[in-house]
Scaffold this motif. Structure first.
Motif, PDB file in Angstrom:
ATOM      1  N   LEU A  84      98.330 -42.834  -7.095  1.00  0.00           N
ATOM      2  CA  LEU A  84      99.489 -42.113  -6.567  1.00  0.00           C
ATOM      3  C   LEU A  84     100.447 -43.075  -5.879  1.00  0.00           C
ATOM      4  N   GLU A  85      99.935 -43.977  -5.058  1.00  0.00           N
ATOM      5  CA  GLU A  85     100.802 -44.919  -4.346  1.00  0.00           C
ATOM      6  C   GLU A  85     101.406 -45.946  -5.288  1.00  0.00           C
ATOM      7  N   ARG A  86     100.682 -46.297  -6.337  1.00  0.00           N
ATOM      8  CA  ARG A  86     101.238 -47.216  -7.336  1.00  0.00           C
ATOM      9  C   ARG A  86     102.423 -46.565  -8.051  1.00  0.00           C
ATOM     10  N   VAL A  87     102.240 -45.308  -8.474  1.00  0.00           N
ATOM     11  CA  VAL A  87     103.320 -44.611  -9.161  1.00  0.00           C
ATOM     12  C   VAL A  87     104.508 -44.423  -8.220  1.00  0.00           C
ATOM     13  N   ARG A  88     104.236 -44.043  -6.982  1.00  0.00           N
ATOM     14  CA  ARG A  88     105.323 -43.877  -6.001  1.00  0.00           C
ATOM     15  C   ARG A  88     106.093 -45.187  -5.825  1.00  0.00           C
ATOM     16  N   ALA A  89     105.381 -46.289  -5.682  1.00  0.00           N
ATOM     17  CA  ALA A  89     106.041 -47.585  -5.491  1.00  0.00           C
ATOM     18  C   ALA A  89     106.853 -47.974  -6.726  1.00  0.00           C
ATOM     19  N   ASP A  90     106.312 -47.719  -7.907  1.00  0.00           N
ATOM     20  CA  ASP A  90     107.031 -48.051  -9.138  1.00  0.00           C
ATOM     21  C   ASP A  90     108.285 -47.196  -9.281  1.00  0.00           C
ATOM     22  N   TRP A  91     108.174 -45.911  -9.022  1.00  0.00           N
ATOM     23  CA  TRP A  91     109.345 -45.042  -9.126  1.00  0.00           C
ATOM     24  C   TRP A  91     110.409 -45.431  -8.097  1.00  0.00           C
ATOM     25  N   LYS A  92     109.984 -45.829  -6.897  1.00  0.00           N
ATOM     26  CA  LYS A  92     110.950 -46.283  -5.892  1.00  0.00           C
ATOM     27  C   LYS A  92     111.650 -47.562  -6.367  1.00  0.00           C
ATOM     28  N   ALA A  93     110.877 -48.471  -6.970  1.00  0.00           N
ATOM     29  CA  ALA A  93     111.469 -49.705  -7.491  1.00  0.00           C
ATOM     30  C   ALA A  93     112.461 -49.410  -8.611  1.00  0.00           C
ATOM     31  N   LEU A  94     112.191 -48.366  -9.394  1.00  0.00           N
ATOM     32  CA  LEU A  94     113.057 -47.999 -10.514  1.00  0.00           C
ATOM     33  C   LEU A  94     114.276 -47.193 -10.087  1.00  0.00           C
ATOM     34  N   ARG A  95     114.271 -46.696  -8.849  1.00  0.00           N
ATOM     35  CA  ARG A  95     115.361 -45.809  -8.418  1.00  0.00           C
ATOM     36  C   ARG A  95     116.750 -46.439  -8.552  1.00  0.00           C
ATOM     37  N   PRO A  96     116.972 -47.713  -8.171  1.00  0.00           N
ATOM     38  CA  PRO A  96     118.321 -48.267  -8.326  1.00  0.00           C
ATOM     39  C   PRO A  96     118.819 -48.213  -9.777  1.00  0.00           C
ATOM     40  N   TYR A  97     117.925 -48.447 -10.724  1.00  0.00           N
ATOM     41  CA  TYR A  97     118.345 -48.372 -12.129  1.00  0.00           C
ATOM     42  C   TYR A  97     118.598 -46.924 -12.543  1.00  0.00           C
ATOM     43  N   VAL A  98     117.676 -46.032 -12.183  1.00  0.00           N
ATOM     44  CA  VAL A  98     117.855 -44.611 -12.509  1.00  0.00           C
ATOM     45  C   VAL A  98     119.161 -44.088 -11.897  1.00  0.00           C
ATOM     46  N   ASP A  99     119.417 -44.440 -10.649  1.00  0.00           N
ATOM     47  CA  ASP A  99     120.652 -43.993  -9.991  1.00  0.00           C
ATOM     48  C   ASP A  99     121.883 -44.557 -10.674  1.00  0.00           C
ATOM     49  N   TRP A 100     121.817 -45.829 -11.067  1.00  0.00           N
ATOM     50  CA  TRP A 100     122.966 -46.453 -11.733  1.00  0.00           C
ATOM     51  C   TRP A 100     123.313 -45.694 -13.010  1.00  0.00           C
ATOM     52  N   VAL A 101     122.293 -45.375 -13.810  1.00  0.00           N
ATOM     53  CA  VAL A 101     122.546 -44.645 -15.054  1.00  0.00           C
ATOM     54  C   VAL A 101     123.043 -43.227 -14.755  1.00  0.00           C
ATOM     55  N   THR A 102     122.393 -42.558 -13.814  1.00  0.00           N
ATOM     56  CA  THR A 102     122.752 -41.185 -13.499  1.00  0.00           C
ATOM     57  C   THR A 102     124.215 -41.065 -13.063  1.00  0.00           C
ATOM     58  N   ASP A 103     124.696 -42.046 -12.325  1.00  0.00           N
ATOM     59  CA  ASP A 103     126.087 -42.023 -11.884  1.00  0.00           C
ATOM     60  C   ASP A 103     127.062 -42.071 -13.065  1.00  0.00           C
ATOM     61  N   ARG A 104     126.602 -42.530 -14.215  1.00  0.00           N
ATOM     62  CA  ARG A 104     127.481 -42.635 -15.398  1.00  0.00           C
ATOM     63  C   ARG A 104     127.279 -41.478 -16.368  1.00  0.00           C
ATOM     64  N   THR A 105     126.226 -40.686 -16.220  1.00  0.00           N
ATOM     65  CA  THR A 105     125.934 -39.656 -17.217  1.00  0.00           C
ATOM     66  C   THR A 105     126.110 -38.237 -16.684  1.00  0.00           C
ATOM     67  N   ARG A 106     126.324 -38.068 -15.389  1.00  0.00           N
ATOM     68  CA  ARG A 106     126.517 -36.721 -14.844  1.00  0.00           C
ATOM     69  C   ARG A 106     127.808 -36.105 -15.341  1.00  0.00           C
TER      70      ARG A 106
END
Length: 209
Positions: free
Chosen positions: A187-209
């Motif tokens: 659970l903590e590994r997945v949480r840490a990975d998703w947090k690390a991926l958030r800047p990329y996910v946010d960057w894409v989301t800002d362009r696709t909304r």
């Protein structure tokens, strides 16, 4: 139910399903799927919901209407948390073990055009390139559908041509059969990975909304 990892029975279930992908096998082993695969995935995504949002746990049945492969069941169980259209975080268990990912998995023509325009832009393009490279240095692997040649309107020597060729782009980390997948520490590994991926996910989301 608290998340305590995926039991060995989950891996064994998918190993056997890859050999005998039939309704009779599924019916005989559905309790194993429910207890060793579905229930832990529900517990894992529930524990992450407050921070990332509710997950869609995909159905185990394949859509075979237009497929040459008529085997009825998926050989993995995935869950997806959407941040935008076909964009967000993903976790999967299957015969190869556990995999975690994030990014965009499909983009309609207008959304893909906006993503590429932002990759081309001299302000936002270097930003996403830094994010992707930082994730790769941290052990994430780039994946996605990509053109063999340059997309129309972009030069082959563009400084970010490797990104521009992508029609989908995700970054993932595999935990395979590591002992951690059978423990609550996953659970903590997945949480840490998703947090690390958030800047990329946010960057894409800002362009696709």
């Amino acid at each position: 139910m608290s998340f305590e990892g995926f039991p060995v029975a989950a891996l064994d279930f998918y190993d056997d399903l890859e050999i005998d992908n039939t309704k009779s096998f599924w019916t005989a082993h559905k309790q194993t799927y429910d207890e060793a695969v579905r229930a832990p995935m529900e517990a894992l995504t529930a524990a992450l919901e407050k921070e990332f949002g509710p997950a869609k746990i995909f159905r185990p049945y394949r859509d075979v209407r237009f497929a040459k492969d008529k085997t009825p069941y998926k050989t993995h169980q995935g869950a997806f948390v959407a941040a935008g259209p076909a964009t967000g975080w993903y976790v999967e268990i299957g015969a190869p073990g556990v995999r975690v990912a994030g990014g965009f998995y499909h983009a309609e023509a207008d959304a893909l055009a906006r993503i590429r325009a932002a990759m081309d832009d001299d302000r936002t393009g270097p930003q996403v390139l830094r994010i992707v490279r930082r994730l790769e240095r941290a052990g994430f692997e780039r994946a996605g559908d990509r053109l063999k040649t340059s997309p129309r309107g972009y030069a082959a020597d563009h400084p970010r041509i490797d990104l521009l060729r992508h029609r989908s782009l995700s970054l993932s980390r595999s935990y395979g059969f590591e002992p951690v997948i059978h423990t609550g520490e996953l659970l903590e590994r997945v949480r840490a990975d998703w947090k690390a991926l958030r800047p990329y996910v946010d960057w894409v989301t800002d362009r696709t909304r």
